[in-house]
Design an enzyme around this catalytic site. Structure first.
Site, PDB file in Angstrom:
ATOM      1  N   LYS A 276     -26.447  12.711 -41.500  1.00 47.14           N
ATOM      2  CA  LYS A 276     -25.630  13.782 -42.083  1.00 47.14           C
ATOM      3  C   LYS A 276     -26.483  14.621 -43.029  1.00 47.14           C
ATOM      4  O   LYS A 276     -27.462  14.121 -43.583  1.00 47.14           O
ATOM      5  CB  LYS A 276     -24.467  13.173 -42.877  1.00 47.14           C
ATOM      6  CG  LYS A 276     -23.357  12.582 -42.038  1.00 47.14           C
ATOM      7  CD  LYS A 276     -22.230  12.066 -42.923  1.00 47.14           C
ATOM      8  CE  LYS A 276     -21.114  11.450 -42.097  1.00 47.14           C
ATOM      9  NZ  LYS A 276     -20.433  12.396 -41.211  1.00 47.14           N
ATOM     10  N   ASP A 287     -15.534   6.066 -46.386  1.00 52.30           N
ATOM     11  CA  ASP A 287     -15.310   5.958 -44.941  1.00 52.30           C
ATOM     12  C   ASP A 287     -14.695   4.613 -44.546  1.00 52.30           C
ATOM     13  O   ASP A 287     -14.545   4.318 -43.357  1.00 52.30           O
ATOM     14  CB  ASP A 287     -16.635   6.199 -44.207  1.00 52.30           C
ATOM     15  CG  ASP A 287     -16.440   6.849 -42.851  1.00 52.30           C
ATOM     16  OD1 ASP A 287     -15.358   7.405 -42.600  1.00 52.30           O
ATOM     17  OD2 ASP A 287     -17.385   6.790 -42.032  1.00 52.30           O
ATOM     18  N   GLU A 348     -19.463   7.070 -35.280  1.00 55.13           N
ATOM     19  CA  GLU A 348     -19.549   5.611 -35.286  1.00 55.13           C
ATOM     20  C   GLU A 348     -18.187   4.938 -35.425  1.00 55.13           C
ATOM     21  O   GLU A 348     -17.994   3.819 -34.971  1.00 55.13           O
ATOM     22  CB  GLU A 348     -20.467   5.145 -36.425  1.00 55.13           C
ATOM     23  CG  GLU A 348     -19.826   5.031 -37.818  1.00 55.13           C
ATOM     24  CD  GLU A 348     -19.321   6.357 -38.383  1.00 55.13           C
ATOM     25  OE1 GLU A 348     -19.789   7.411 -37.922  1.00 55.13           O
ATOM     26  OE2 GLU A 348     -18.457   6.333 -39.270  1.00 55.13           O
ATOM     27  N   ARG A 350     -15.293   5.465 -34.042  1.00 57.25           N
ATOM     28  CA  ARG A 350     -14.615   5.156 -32.762  1.00 57.25           C
ATOM     29  C   ARG A 350     -15.279   3.976 -32.066  1.00 57.25           C
ATOM     30  O   ARG A 350     -14.633   3.240 -31.336  1.00 57.25           O
ATOM     31  CB  ARG A 350     -14.579   6.417 -31.895  1.00 57.25           C
ATOM     32  CG  ARG A 350     -15.917   6.917 -31.453  1.00 57.25           C
ATOM     33  CD  ARG A 350     -15.883   8.366 -31.013  1.00 57.25           C
ATOM     34  NE  ARG A 350     -15.780   9.288 -32.148  1.00 57.25           N
ATOM     35  CZ  ARG A 350     -15.722  10.617 -32.040  1.00 57.25           C
ATOM     36  NH1 ARG A 350     -15.728  11.192 -30.849  1.00 57.25           N
ATOM     37  NH2 ARG A 350     -15.633  11.383 -33.106  1.00 57.25           N
TER      38      ARG A 350
HETATM   39  N1  BES Z   1     -16.611   9.569 -41.271  1.00 56.74           N
HETATM   40  C1  BES Z   1     -16.843  10.726 -40.486  1.00 56.74           C
HETATM   41  C2  BES Z   1     -15.644  11.679 -40.493  1.00 56.74           C
HETATM   42  C3  BES Z   1     -15.498  12.545 -41.691  1.00 56.74           C
HETATM   43  C4  BES Z   1     -16.246  13.705 -41.814  1.00 56.74           C
HETATM   44  C5  BES Z   1     -14.581  12.252 -42.663  1.00 56.74           C
HETATM   45  C6  BES Z   1     -16.072  14.526 -42.899  1.00 56.74           C
HETATM   46  C7  BES Z   1     -14.409  13.080 -43.755  1.00 56.74           C
HETATM   47  C8  BES Z   1     -15.147  14.220 -43.875  1.00 56.74           C
HETATM   48  C9  BES Z   1     -17.114  10.345 -39.046  1.00 56.74           C
HETATM   49  O1  BES Z   1     -17.760   9.153 -38.865  1.00 56.74           O
HETATM   50  C10 BES Z   1     -17.982  11.406 -38.469  1.00 56.74           C
HETATM   51  O2  BES Z   1     -19.089  11.522 -38.918  1.00 56.74           O
HETATM   52  N2  BES Z   1     -17.448  12.155 -37.535  1.00 56.74           N
HETATM   53  C11 BES Z   1     -18.179  13.233 -36.942  1.00 56.74           C
HETATM   54  C12 BES Z   1     -17.981  13.162 -35.467  1.00 56.74           C
HETATM   55  C13 BES Z   1     -18.899  14.078 -34.710  1.00 56.74           C
HETATM   56  C14 BES Z   1     -20.317  13.586 -34.807  1.00 56.74           C
HETATM   57  C15 BES Z   1     -18.453  14.120 -33.282  1.00 56.74           C
HETATM   58  C16 BES Z   1     -17.615  14.525 -37.527  1.00 56.74           C
HETATM   59  O3  BES Z   1     -16.415  14.615 -37.732  1.00 56.74           O
HETATM   60  O4  BES Z   1     -18.411  15.420 -37.813  1.00 56.74           O
HETATM   61 ZN    ZN Z   2     -17.534   7.766 -40.306  1.00 58.58          ZN
HETATM   62 MN    MN Z   3     -19.873   9.336 -38.963  1.00 62.54          MN
END
Ligand code: BES
Ligand code: ZN
Ligand code: MN
Length: 496
Positions: A276, A287, A348, A350
């Site tokens: 990220k 998370d 991750e 899912r």
């Molecule tokens: N934990 C994150 C989701 C998230 C993102 C929660 C921002 C709160 C704020 C999750 O694991 C994630 O990183 N999801 C990605 C999925 C993408 C890579 C398809 C996302 O939402 O960007």
């Molecule tokens: Zn996550």
């Molecule tokens: Mn993630």
């Protein structure tokens, strides 16, 4: 942190602290505090409120001096129109009072004409709003800390108010527990230490089973282990059992068609190799909010000795980049046997839920299964911070959840599922891939989960937008909200 305790007593004017006066729209201000304050004081209050053009909308507050009494001040709190004043409004008014009272050490609420359940709800809202996580503030001066320590509701029906408050205490404690867990930083709350905190819940009567990496390998949790493999902190699967209906005893009581809850428990989500951006990454300690909510609701069921069978499963992992981390392009074999191409290691949650959901469905044959997860940024884009996303393969379960959401104020918005979305996650090399790009990102994530629940009635709550707040809320200070605990407690109560 323990929740603020709410006391209840007969309506007698206190000799210290603040007096809270709930005020309804369209009613004479001079009636505020009737039976407690002298007429001259009440008339002065009315004049002061008129002078500042106070409008008693729900949660509006006005702070006034109380000459001629021993009170530190009067806090007038709006409750809106009496005809529209229900549980949720009462909680919000109480929350507003608690926020405004942080500088007082004691406060009493003039319950006056409020019916017992609504006065109790006022107290419950205050207790929720007064929560604070200050474990790591070591240099804060006492005068900087919120002082509110004693909060009393004054009522002619003290017994009835007390009964409502007592019935709600386990849920309030569950909310505080969930907030505590979410607030803890990733270096303190690892999969291992999270599981250790769960073990403490045995004192409530929960049966707590903790499975470590060896057991997870034996059970072939290939997707969850793939996420975990980059971290020095090994994963855990925690199973919380509550046999309140079947009465089963021992370390692993048999459950009869339990209600099942599954929580995403990524104790820190760096994104892994698909790292990220640094900006805001610290927030990803939250998370595991799905797992925290499941822990909170299971604790509340046990504390209230609920006559239901329920099981909570927490998939606890840390998602880190390292030489042992999984790569984009890796193919993992899930517990169900289905294979997944890992396109993006940041998707991750899912992967973790896939294994835990399929295990839960097969092992416990639940009546229904609800998972909670901070799953996608896309749900925040779609719904902001007002509703959590609801996805379900079962209309009756979805309807029950929507209803519980309206009842508790933890509101849900149903999102679609369907064949056309499902095909988007097909992979060229494996049975499916873990991301399908930006369009409908929350839906394709839910579609992925659906491939692991079989025929079990199931609902998925994407709480990425509701588990944490950057600003003070009506029933929680900024930070962890504990979203899901009250919702699921209500769902169980309504389904039992
Ligand atoms: N934990 C994150 C989701 C998230 C993102 C929660 C921002 C709160 C704020 C999750 O694991 C994630 O990183 N999801 C990605 C999925 C993408 C890579 C398809 C996302 O939402 O960007
Ligand atoms: Zn996550
Ligand atoms: Mn993630």
């Amino acid at each position: 942190m323990p929740a603020l305790e709410i006391a209840v007593s007969r309506p007698v004017l206190p000799t210290e602290g603040a007096l809270v006066l709930p005020a309804a729209e369209g009613e004479a201000f001079a009636a505020l505090g009737e039976g407690l304050l002298e007429t001259a004081t009440r008339e002065a209050v009315a004049a002061a409120l008129a002078a500042c053009e106070f409008r008693p909308k729900v949660g509006a507050v006005a702070s006034l001096l109380a000459p001629g009494t021993k009170l530190s001040r009067l806090l007038v709190v709006g409750i809106g129109e009496r005809g529209k004043f229900g549980r949720l409004e009462a909680e919000r008014a109480g929350g507003a009072a608690a926020a405004a009272l942080a500088r007082d050490s004691a406060a009493a609420v003039a319950g006056g004409r409020l019916p017992a359940p609504l006065l109790a709800a006022f107290g419950e809202g205050a207790a929720l709003r007064a929560y604070r996580f200050d474990r790591y503030r070591t240099t804060e001066k006492p005068e900087e800390k919120p002082k509110l320590a004693r909060f009393a509701l004054l009522s002619d029906e003290a017994e009835a108010v007390r009964a409502v408050l007592a019935a709600g205490r386990p849920v309030r404690n569950g909310v505080a527990l969930a907030r505590d867990l979410v607030s803890e930083p990733g270096n303190v709350l690892t999969p291992e230490s999270f599981a250790d905190r769960c073990a403490d819940l045995e004192k409530l009567g929960l049966a707590v089973e903790v499975l470590g990496p060896k057991a997870l390998e034996r059970l072939r949790f290939g997707a969850m282990l793939g996420v975990a493999q980059g971290s020095a902190n090994a994963p855990r699967l925690v199973v919380l059992r509550w046999a309140g209906k079947s009465g089963g005893k021992g370390r692993r009581p048999e459950l009869e068609a339990p209600f099942a809850f599954v929580g995403k428990g990524v104790t820190f989500d760096s994104g892994g190799i698909s790292l990220k951006p640094g900006q805001g990454m610290e927030e990803m300690k939250f998370d595991m909010a799905g797992a925290a909510a499941v822990t909170g609701v299971m604790a509340s069921l046990a504390e209230s000795r609920a006559r239901v069978d329920a099981v909570g499963l927490l998939g606890l992992v840390e998602n880190m980049p390292s030489g042992t981390a999984q790569r984009p392009g890796d193919v993992v074999v899930t517990r169900s046997g289905q294979t997944v191409e890992v396109i993006n290691t940041d998707a991750e949650g899912r992967l973790v839920l896939a294994d835990v959901l399929s295990y839960c469905a097969q092992k416990f044959k639940p009546r229904w299964m609800v998972d909670l997860a901070t799953l996608t940024g896309a749900i925040v884009v779609a719904l902001g911070h007002e509703y959590a996303g609801l996805f379900s393969n079962d209309d009756a379960l979805a309807a029950a959840l929507l209803k519980a959401g309206e009842a508790t104020g933890e509101t849900l918005w149903r999102m679609p599922l369907g064949e056309a979305y499902d095909t988007l996650i097909n992979s060229d090399i494996a049975d499916m891939k873990n991301t399908a790009g930006r369009p409908g990102g929350s839906v394709t994530a839910a579609q992925f989960l659906r491939r692991f629940v079989g025929e079990t009635p199931w609902a998925h709550l994407d709480i990425a937008g509701t588990a944490w707040s950057d600003k003070d809320g009506k029933l929680a200070p900024k930070g962890a909200s504990g979203f899901g605990v009250r919702l699921l407690a209500e769902l169980v109560a309504a389904s039992a």
